[in-house]
Enzyme design. Structure first.
Site, PDB file in Angstrom:
ATOM      1  N   ILE A 191      27.698   0.185   1.814  1.00 51.73           N
ATOM      2  CA  ILE A 191      27.303   0.428   3.203  1.00 51.73           C
ATOM      3  C   ILE A 191      25.831   0.078   3.418  1.00 51.73           C
ATOM      4  O   ILE A 191      25.451  -0.486   4.431  1.00 51.73           O
ATOM      5  CB  ILE A 191      27.531   1.922   3.578  1.00 51.73           C
ATOM      6  CG1 ILE A 191      28.984   2.337   3.325  1.00 51.73           C
ATOM      7  CG2 ILE A 191      27.096   2.208   5.005  1.00 51.73           C
ATOM      8  CD1 ILE A 191      30.001   1.609   4.161  1.00 51.73           C
ATOM      9  N   ARG A 208      35.420   8.953  -0.195  1.00 55.75           N
ATOM     10  CA  ARG A 208      34.175   9.575  -0.645  1.00 55.75           C
ATOM     11  C   ARG A 208      33.014   8.711  -0.193  1.00 55.75           C
ATOM     12  O   ARG A 208      32.977   7.505  -0.462  1.00 55.75           O
ATOM     13  CB  ARG A 208      34.141   9.710  -2.178  1.00 55.75           C
ATOM     14  CG  ARG A 208      35.296  10.495  -2.771  1.00 55.75           C
ATOM     15  CD  ARG A 208      35.188  11.973  -2.438  1.00 55.75           C
ATOM     16  NE  ARG A 208      36.202  12.735  -3.120  1.00 55.75           N
ATOM     17  CZ  ARG A 208      37.139  13.447  -2.512  1.00 55.75           C
ATOM     18  NH1 ARG A 208      37.179  13.492  -1.193  1.00 55.75           N
ATOM     19  NH2 ARG A 208      38.015  14.118  -3.214  1.00 55.75           N
ATOM     20  N   GLU A 209      32.072   9.309   0.513  1.00 57.50           N
ATOM     21  CA  GLU A 209      30.833   8.630   0.890  1.00 57.50           C
ATOM     22  C   GLU A 209      29.767   9.091  -0.094  1.00 57.50           C
ATOM     23  O   GLU A 209      29.489  10.290  -0.200  1.00 57.50           O
ATOM     24  CB  GLU A 209      30.453   8.976   2.332  1.00 57.50           C
ATOM     25  CG  GLU A 209      31.488   8.458   3.314  1.00 57.50           C
ATOM     26  CD  GLU A 209      31.268   8.936   4.742  1.00 57.50           C
ATOM     27  OE1 GLU A 209      31.845   8.336   5.640  1.00 57.50           O
ATOM     28  OE2 GLU A 209      30.521   9.917   4.950  1.00 57.50           O
ATOM     29  N   ARG A 258       7.252  16.528   5.067  1.00 56.88           N
ATOM     30  CA  ARG A 258       8.541  15.953   4.716  1.00 56.88           C
ATOM     31  C   ARG A 258       9.255  15.527   5.993  1.00 56.88           C
ATOM     32  O   ARG A 258       9.690  16.357   6.792  1.00 56.88           O
ATOM     33  CB  ARG A 258       9.391  16.950   3.923  1.00 56.88           C
ATOM     34  CG  ARG A 258       8.861  17.225   2.529  1.00 56.88           C
ATOM     35  CD  ARG A 258       8.813  15.969   1.702  1.00 56.88           C
ATOM     36  NE  ARG A 258       8.613  16.246   0.282  1.00 56.88           N
ATOM     37  CZ  ARG A 258       8.530  15.312  -0.630  1.00 56.88           C
ATOM     38  NH1 ARG A 258       8.610  14.034  -0.294  1.00 56.88           N
ATOM     39  NH2 ARG A 258       8.348  15.634  -1.893  1.00 56.88           N
ATOM     40  N   ALA A 262       6.219  16.119  -8.073  1.00 58.58           N
ATOM     41  CA  ALA A 262       7.483  15.455  -8.359  1.00 58.58           C
ATOM     42  C   ALA A 262       7.464  14.040  -7.814  1.00 58.58           C
ATOM     43  O   ALA A 262       6.613  13.679  -6.998  1.00 58.58           O
ATOM     44  CB  ALA A 262       8.634  16.240  -7.735  1.00 58.58           C
ATOM     45  N   GLU A 314       3.587  11.116 -12.461  1.00 56.48           N
ATOM     46  CA  GLU A 314       3.574  11.929 -11.237  1.00 56.48           C
ATOM     47  C   GLU A 314       2.596  13.098 -11.342  1.00 56.48           C
ATOM     48  O   GLU A 314       1.910  13.428 -10.377  1.00 56.48           O
ATOM     49  CB  GLU A 314       4.983  12.436 -10.911  1.00 56.48           C
ATOM     50  CG  GLU A 314       5.926  11.355 -10.444  1.00 56.48           C
ATOM     51  CD  GLU A 314       5.558  10.725  -9.104  1.00 56.48           C
ATOM     52  OE1 GLU A 314       4.792  11.336  -8.319  1.00 56.48           O
ATOM     53  OE2 GLU A 314       6.035   9.615  -8.841  1.00 56.48           O
ATOM     54  N   GLY A 320      28.116  16.827  -4.591  1.00 54.75           N
ATOM     55  CA  GLY A 320      29.294  16.446  -3.817  1.00 54.75           C
ATOM     56  C   GLY A 320      29.217  15.035  -3.268  1.00 54.75           C
ATOM     57  O   GLY A 320      30.244  14.421  -2.967  1.00 54.75           O
ATOM     58  N   GLU A 369      -0.465   4.900  -1.851  1.00 54.63           N
ATOM     59  CA  GLU A 369      -1.129   4.633  -0.569  1.00 54.63           C
ATOM     60  C   GLU A 369      -0.433   5.279   0.621  1.00 54.63           C
ATOM     61  O   GLU A 369      -1.055   5.517   1.655  1.00 54.63           O
ATOM     62  CB  GLU A 369      -1.285   3.134  -0.342  1.00 54.63           C
ATOM     63  CG  GLU A 369       0.018   2.390  -0.190  1.00 54.63           C
ATOM     64  CD  GLU A 369      -0.177   0.893  -0.013  1.00 54.63           C
ATOM     65  OE1 GLU A 369       0.643   0.295   0.703  1.00 54.63           O
ATOM     66  OE2 GLU A 369      -1.115   0.338  -0.585  1.00 54.63           O
TER      67      GLU A 369
END
Length: 176
Positions: free
Chosen positions: A11, A34-35, A61, A73, A89, A112, A135
């Site tokens: 997709i 299933r996606e 975020r 992270a 990191e 899932g 950056e």
């Protein structure tokens, strides 16, 4: 109990993840769709400094349009080993280097539909240095005592799963 893919459609292919639609045969003989989101994986580092304070980074975020307090992270680069990524990191986001990084657990945040596995490390033997952010990365380093971190969890201020699990691991390690 295995599901066998009988049709697969790509997709989306992106920089961070790919999305596919699979038609699968089920153990009972039926079929379903299933996606799936395929992600290269990520690492996170629990950092407790020389003053016994957890080091968290606060950043915006976009996915949920809010600031988030998290342990340092980042995503794995293609072909990168998790330990090397964790070292990179840690230094990029906090300026710290560690004598050793010990893997404490791995988890799948949304098994899932998503393949992303996060390997979580704890840093030992810290040396302070200079942050080296990407950056397009803007964050602020903050430090909290254990009690403050637990209060941030209890108040709902920390909502990030890897951070919640790392603080709970820290809590359990204090019981030993």
């Amino acid at each position: 109990m295995e599901e066998i893919t009988i049709e697969r459609e790509v997709i989306y292919e992106g920089k961070i993840f790919n999305v596919e639609k699979h038609v699968v045969s089920l153990p009972n003989g039926g079929t379903s769709v299933r996606e799936l989101v395929y992600h290269n994986g990520a690492v996170a580092v629990l950092v407790v400094d020389e003053d016994d304070r957890i080091v968290l980074v606060e950043q915006y975020r976009k996915a949920f349009e809010s600031m988030s307090l998290e342990i340092p992270a980042g995503k794995l680069e293609v072909g990168e080993e998790p330990l090397a990524s964790a070292k990179r990191e840690l230094e990029e986001e906090t300026g710290y280097t560690a004598e050793t990084l010990e893997k404490i657990f791995s988890f799948y945040g949304a098994p899932g539909f998503c393949s992303e596995r996060v390997d979580v490390y704890v840093a030992h033997g810290l040396t302070a240095g200079t942050m080296n952010l990407d950056e397009d990365e803007f964050l602020q380093v903050q430090r909290f005592t254990f009690d403050e971190a637990v209060d941030l969890l209890a108040s709902g201020r920390i909502t990030d799963a890897k951070t919640i699990m790392a603080i709970q691991w820290w809590q359990l390690s204090k019981l030993k």
